[in-house]
Design a protein around this motif. Structure first.
Motif, short mmCIF file in Angstrom:
data_model
loop_
_atom_site.label_atom_id
_atom_site.label_comp_id
_atom_site.label_asym_id
_atom_site.label_seq_id
_atom_site.Cartn_x
_atom_site.Cartn_y
_atom_site.Cartn_z
N THR A 97 0.47 -1.34 0.20
CA THR A 97 0.49 -0.08 0.23
C THR A 97 1.19 1.29 -0.04
O THR A 97 0.42 2.03 -0.16
CB THR A 97 -0.61 0.24 1.47
N ALA A 195 -4.21 9.72 2.64
CA ALA A 195 -4.27 9.79 4.63
C ALA A 195 -3.17 10.44 4.60
O ALA A 195 -2.64 10.38 5.50
CB ALA A 195 -4.65 8.81 4.98
N HIS A 197 -3.32 13.51 6.25
CA HIS A 197 -3.27 14.09 7.34
C HIS A 197 -3.35 13.26 8.87
O HIS A 197 -3.28 13.77 9.75
CB HIS A 197 -4.99 14.59 7.63
N CYS A 198 -3.39 12.25 8.57
CA CYS A 198 -2.17 11.02 10.18
C CYS A 198 -1.67 11.18 9.50
O CYS A 198 -1.23 9.22 9.52
CB CYS A 198 -3.53 9.82 9.52
N ILE A 290 -2.43 6.22 12.09
CA ILE A 290 -3.75 5.66 11.83
C ILE A 290 -3.76 4.44 12.48
O ILE A 290 -5.03 3.77 12.89
CB ILE A 290 -3.44 5.60 10.34
N SER A 291 -2.64 4.01 13.01
CA SER A 291 -2.24 2.83 14.43
C SER A 291 -3.20 2.95 15.02
O SER A 291 -3.24 4.46 15.37
CB SER A 291 -1.13 1.59 14.13
N ASN A 292 -4.11 2.23 15.59
CA ASN A 292 -4.45 2.27 16.83
C ASN A 292 -3.29 1.56 18.27
O ASN A 292 -3.89 1.62 19.35
CB ASN A 292 -5.69 1.13 17.37
N PHE A 299 -4.15 13.29 14.18
CA PHE A 299 -4.02 13.34 12.81
C PHE A 299 -2.72 14.74 12.95
O PHE A 299 -2.36 14.04 14.59
CB PHE A 299 -4.97 14.77 12.63
N CYS B 226 -4.24 -1.02 10.93
CA CYS B 226 -4.30 -0.54 9.92
C CYS B 226 -3.37 0.09 8.86
O CYS B 226 -3.57 0.87 8.56
CB CYS B 226 -5.25 0.96 10.97
N CYS B 227 -2.70 -1.04 8.55
CA CYS B 227 -2.23 -0.57 7.35
C CYS B 227 -2.54 0.47 6.10
O CYS B 227 -1.81 0.73 5.26
CB CYS B 227 -1.54 -2.06 6.76
N VAL B 228 -3.34 -0.11 5.38
CA VAL B 228 -4.51 0.45 4.80
C VAL B 228 -4.95 2.06 4.75
O VAL B 228 -5.63 2.42 3.91
CB VAL B 228 -5.41 -0.12 4.05
N ALA B 229 -5.04 2.01 6.58
CA ALA B 229 -5.89 3.56 6.54
C ALA B 229 -7.17 3.98 6.94
O ALA B 229 -7.27 5.06 6.26
CB ALA B 229 -4.00 4.86 5.81
N ILE B 231 -8.82 4.03 8.89
CA ILE B 231 -9.81 4.75 10.13
C ILE B 231 -9.51 6.27 9.75
O ILE B 231 -10.41 7.36 9.64
CB ILE B 231 -9.45 4.94 11.09
N ALA B 232 -8.71 6.81 8.10
CA ALA B 232 -8.16 7.82 8.39
C ALA B 232 -8.40 8.42 6.81
O ALA B 232 -8.55 10.02 6.92
CB ALA B 232 -6.83 8.64 8.32
N ARG B 233 -9.54 7.39 6.04
CA ARG B 233 -9.81 8.11 4.63
C ARG B 233 -10.64 6.96 3.69
O ARG B 233 -10.91 7.81 2.59
CB ARG B 233 -8.70 8.06 3.87
#
Lengths: 383, 440
Positions: A97, A195, A197-198, A290-292, A299, B226-229, B231-233
């Motif tokens: 990705t 993304a 922004h993160c 982006i990871s939890n 952000f 969340c490797c494909v992000a 949650i953000a996009r």
């Protein structure tokens, strides 16, 4: 160049038409070892930077070699990837990705031979064709947008800024020396295709001048109400324009103080361009994820409000990023992401340690998010 | 040696340094098109690569883009998948005066055979610029640059010969995308590829024919890393999770403590961080303090665990995700345009992810689309609509019951919009009856 028909007949466009078939079924492209062990992987281990072994419950081992790629890739370059995939990976290859290429093989010997082969291939100027790295506590490939190579709204170039930044951070790409992974992302305008922004560090193209109005054309080119409605700050209103020969045309006026240069009006209406040599440049953001993992996704925050475009190698940009990465690398704890580090030490200390100037531009003044970012406490550190 | 008609002193400087150079690569493609050893009858201008570099050099000189708005181009019957692009200096760079993009719906997980890639490359070398993006930010394979007459031809060959469709662009469902999931990752809690594929196939109409207020994105992450992000996009984000205990291999835990196994899959090997300290690196970093290590046994208090993945990431050979797996669904993420960035909000803590995925389609996707298509303003993302009309409205349309998992904290203002039917007796009252007991 004679026109060659594919069989499509423009007089009967619906004849033999095939639509809505979607992508090819992914399973056709699985290497046999993946088909066999899907859902039954036990663990993975990074053998060396860029080389990962995945071990299945069956005991099968899959070796993956990660290679950085420009997202912009020519047919010739992809054919060279295919040649390598045929030679070492039975004709299978995948992309990640983050625009890396992953070669997969079921033997460690083949993986090591592939590694030597990959590193021996250089471009005429000496750049690696297939740099290996991007695993674990490192910087991986910078995901990015089109920039000046192909987009109509960018405030900077994407491929160029990424090339320069990856050159500057190359040591962190091919080694795993950081406290945690660090993801750099690039978007050439506020639309942020992807993304950024993160991201731990985000390079963001930004305009700083309100749109111009091509008043003699706007009436013909645009739906004026759409341009007006597109503005998130209601800075655009209808106005009349009088040409030199006295003709009255419908146009718009922009309340410049309200403009935050997002370019939405331009996207709706090509007669409102806002790109400008001095006005355009880069915003640097930091501390997103982006990871939890351990705490919630975050952000990125603006840490440098503006860096001017300095093509072709953007020295101020790359030096500033490197300074942030070095400060983080020296000071953060193991597993701590850049944003977690900044929050632990406090943002005032972040600016001190990264030697970044804090300016009024970094205080949020956009609608409701602003209030939540101001400090409502006496708990702060002197710097 | 192939000659270049444009001098490009600025971008030539991007041909040095260790990182792979896109400028060198485009020059290579130009040489390949000029030499044309296979005798290809190019259907798009043979000089496009050198003119593209010429445009880029001009942008490096001016500090501004030289590409114009798209205008309306596309393939018959679709509204999405093609993005029109024209150069604003067509006389200087005639070979890229028209330079449209096609989005090709990527196979899930970005796996390829070289045989399939060769079909794509052949097609794009002959009918396009020979340049691609692998991949665009949404996930599609991008074919970069061709002319209007070639669009139908490319589409015809894609569908007839390669059994492959275009992706989404414009105000429609954007091409759904996923992480590699169970194909190669031991953390994945559901089959991201299958789910992504089935949702892509189910909603082909929404993908190809723009009928939405703005773009809409599904993304599928196999676990909370969340490797494909997503949650953000993504407007709807599907993140794998589990409900039961993390599986523990106590012997492997001891092997980590004893130093036989490298923490975090060996990801910190580039620096000497000292010996692994399970207390400091795992137990004390657990955000809910739900773990205990007594020197010989690791215990996890499952009801307190929030499945953040840290302990599993650090000790992948000792800890594994549970067996009662599914996903959490979150809604409304987006980048800052227009109203500021939004992270996705949790709307379903847990749902099983099993074909044919009807529950997801019928209770989540379709009611949300009906609402958004009815109420969403032009260029309003789902997240912005949720913000404008309230999360209660989202709950109304989906029928989900409000639960504390959906929020970070309850409201700190008491300005509750009670509805008339929630208050006994309703809102209509008789002022004369009231005045019997209360003087004016």
């Amino acid at each position: 160049m004679a026109f060659i028909s594919s069989g499509y007949n423009p007089d009967k466009p619906m004849e033999n038409r095939i639509t809505d078939i979607g992508p090819r079924y992914y399973e056709e492209f699985y290497p046999p070892i993946i088909k066999k062990n899907k859902g039954k992987w036990l663990y993975h281990e990074i053998l060396e930077p860029g080389i990962v072994v995945h071990v299945a419950e069956s005991g099968d081992e899959l070796y993956a070699i990660r290679v950085g790629g420009c997202r912009l890739m020519s047919v010739s370059h992809i054919r060279e990837i295919m040649e390598l995939a045929d030679k070492y990976g039975d004709g299978y290859v995948r992309w990640t990705t983050r625009n890396n290429v992953e070669f997969m093989t079921d033997s460690k010997d083949k993986a090591m031979a592939l590694k030597d082969d990959l590193l021996s291939r250089k471009q005429p100027g000496g750049c690696y064709k297939f740099p290996i790295g991007g695993t674990g506590a490192s910087i991986t490939n910078i995901v990015h947008t089109q920039g000046w190579i192909h987009c109509h709204t960018p405030a900077t170039d994407a491929s160029g800024t990424v090339k320069c930044t990856m050159d500057a951070l190359f040591d962190q790409w091919e080694n795993m020396k950081l406290p945690a992974k660090l993801r750099v992302s690039m978007a050439c305008c506020l639309n942020m295709c992807g993304a950024v922004h993160c991201s731990d560090i985000a390079i963001l193209g930004y305009h700083r001048k309100p749109p111009m109005i091509d008043a003699e054309y706007i009436d013909k080119m645009c739906e004026i109400p759409l341009a007006i409605a597109a503005c998130p700050t209601a800075a655009i209103k209808p106005a009349k324009y009088e040409t030199a020969d006295g003709k009255k045309l419908n146009s718009v006026a922009v309340n410049e103080e309200r403009c935050m240069f997002c370019g939405n009006c331009y996207t709706m209406c090509p007669s409102m361009p806002l790109a400008d040599t001095e006005g355009d440049g880069i915003v640097l953001m930091a501390g997103g994820k982006i990871s939890n993992r351990i705490d919630a996704p975050k952000f990125s925050k603006v840490v440098v409000a503006f860096i001017e475009n300095e093509p072709p190698r953007w020295p101020t940009l790359t030096k500033t990023i490197k300074r942030i990465v070095d400060a983080y690398s020296a000071d953060a704890r193991k597993y701590e992401r850049l944003g977690q580090w900044a929050e632990r030490i406090g943002w005032e200390k972040f600016f001190e340690k990264c030697e970044l100037e804090f300016t009024h531009h970094l205080i949020d003044d956009f609608r409701d998010p602003a209030y939540y970012t101001w400090r409502q406490s006496t708990n702060f550190k002197f710097t | 040696m192939v000659e270049f008609k444009h001098k490009t002193p600025k971008i030539d400087q991007l041909e040095t340094g260790p990182w792979t150079s896109f400028v060198s690569d485009i020059k290579r493609e130009h040489e390949s098109r000029m030499e044309n050893p296979k005798g290809i009858d190019f259907q798009f201008n043979q000089n496009c690569c050198e003119d593209l570099l010429g445009v880029l050099e001009l942008s490096y000189e001016h500090g501004r883009t030289h590409w114009k708005h798209g205008g309306i181009v596309g393939v018959f019957g679709y509204g999405g998948g093609v993005i029109g692009r024209y150069c604003d200096q067509p006389e200087m760079f005639p070979a890229v005066a028209h330079f449209h993009t096609l989005r090709v719906n990527q196979p899930m997980g970005h796996y390829y055979t070289t045989e399939y890639l060769e079909q794509l490359m052949d097609l794009w070398e002959r009918r396009g610029s020979g340049l691609t993006n692998m991949h665009g930010a949404t996930g599609d394979i991008i074919f970069l640059g061709t002319s209007t007459p070639q669009l139908e031809e490319v589409f015809f060959e894609l569908t007839h010969n390669i059994n492959q469709d275009l992706g989404g662009s414009g105000s429609n469902l954007r091409t759904p995308s996923d992480c590699m999931g169970q194909s190669m990752c031991e953390f994945a809690c559901y089959d991201t590829q299958e789910f992504c594929y089935q949702m892509t196939m189910e909603y082909q109409d929404e993908l190809h024919r723009p009928a939405f207020p703005y773009k809409f994105k599904f993304k599928f992450d196999g676990c909370p890393n969340c490797c494909v992000a997503s949650i953000a996009r993504s407007d709807l984000s599907f993140i794998g999770t589990w409900r039961d205990d993390i599986r523990i291999d106590q012997e492997a835990v001891k092997a980590y403590v004893g130093g036989e196994l490298k923490p975090n899959g060996g990801s910190h090997a580039g620096r000497d961080w000292g010996p692994f300290d399970i207390q400091k690196e795992v137990i004390d970093l657990c955000p809910t303090e739900c773990m205990r290590w007594d020197g010989s046994k690791l215990e996890i208090n499952t009801p307190e665990c929030t499945r953040c993945m840290h302990c599993i990431n650090v000790m992948p050979r000792a800890l594994r995700v549970g067996l009662d797996r599914g996903c959490s669904v979150l809604a409304g993420a987006k980048a800052p345009i227009l109203d500021g960035a939004q992270m996705a909000t949790l709307i379903v803590p847990f749902i099983k992810v099993e074909p044919p995925y009807d529950e997801v389609k019928e209770t989540i996707v379709e009611p949300i689309w009906d609402w958004w298509m009815e109420e969403g303003k032009n260029r309003e993302r789902l997240g912005e609509l949720i913000k404008r009309q309230g999360m209660q409205k989202l709950l109304d349309v989906t029928g989900f019951k409000a639960i504390p998992q959906m929020i970070q904290e309850p409201r700190s203002n008491p300005y509750v919009f009670w509805k008339e039917d929630e208050v006994p007796g309703g809102f209509k009252r008789d002022i004369n009856e009231f005045r019997k007991y209360h003087q004016r």
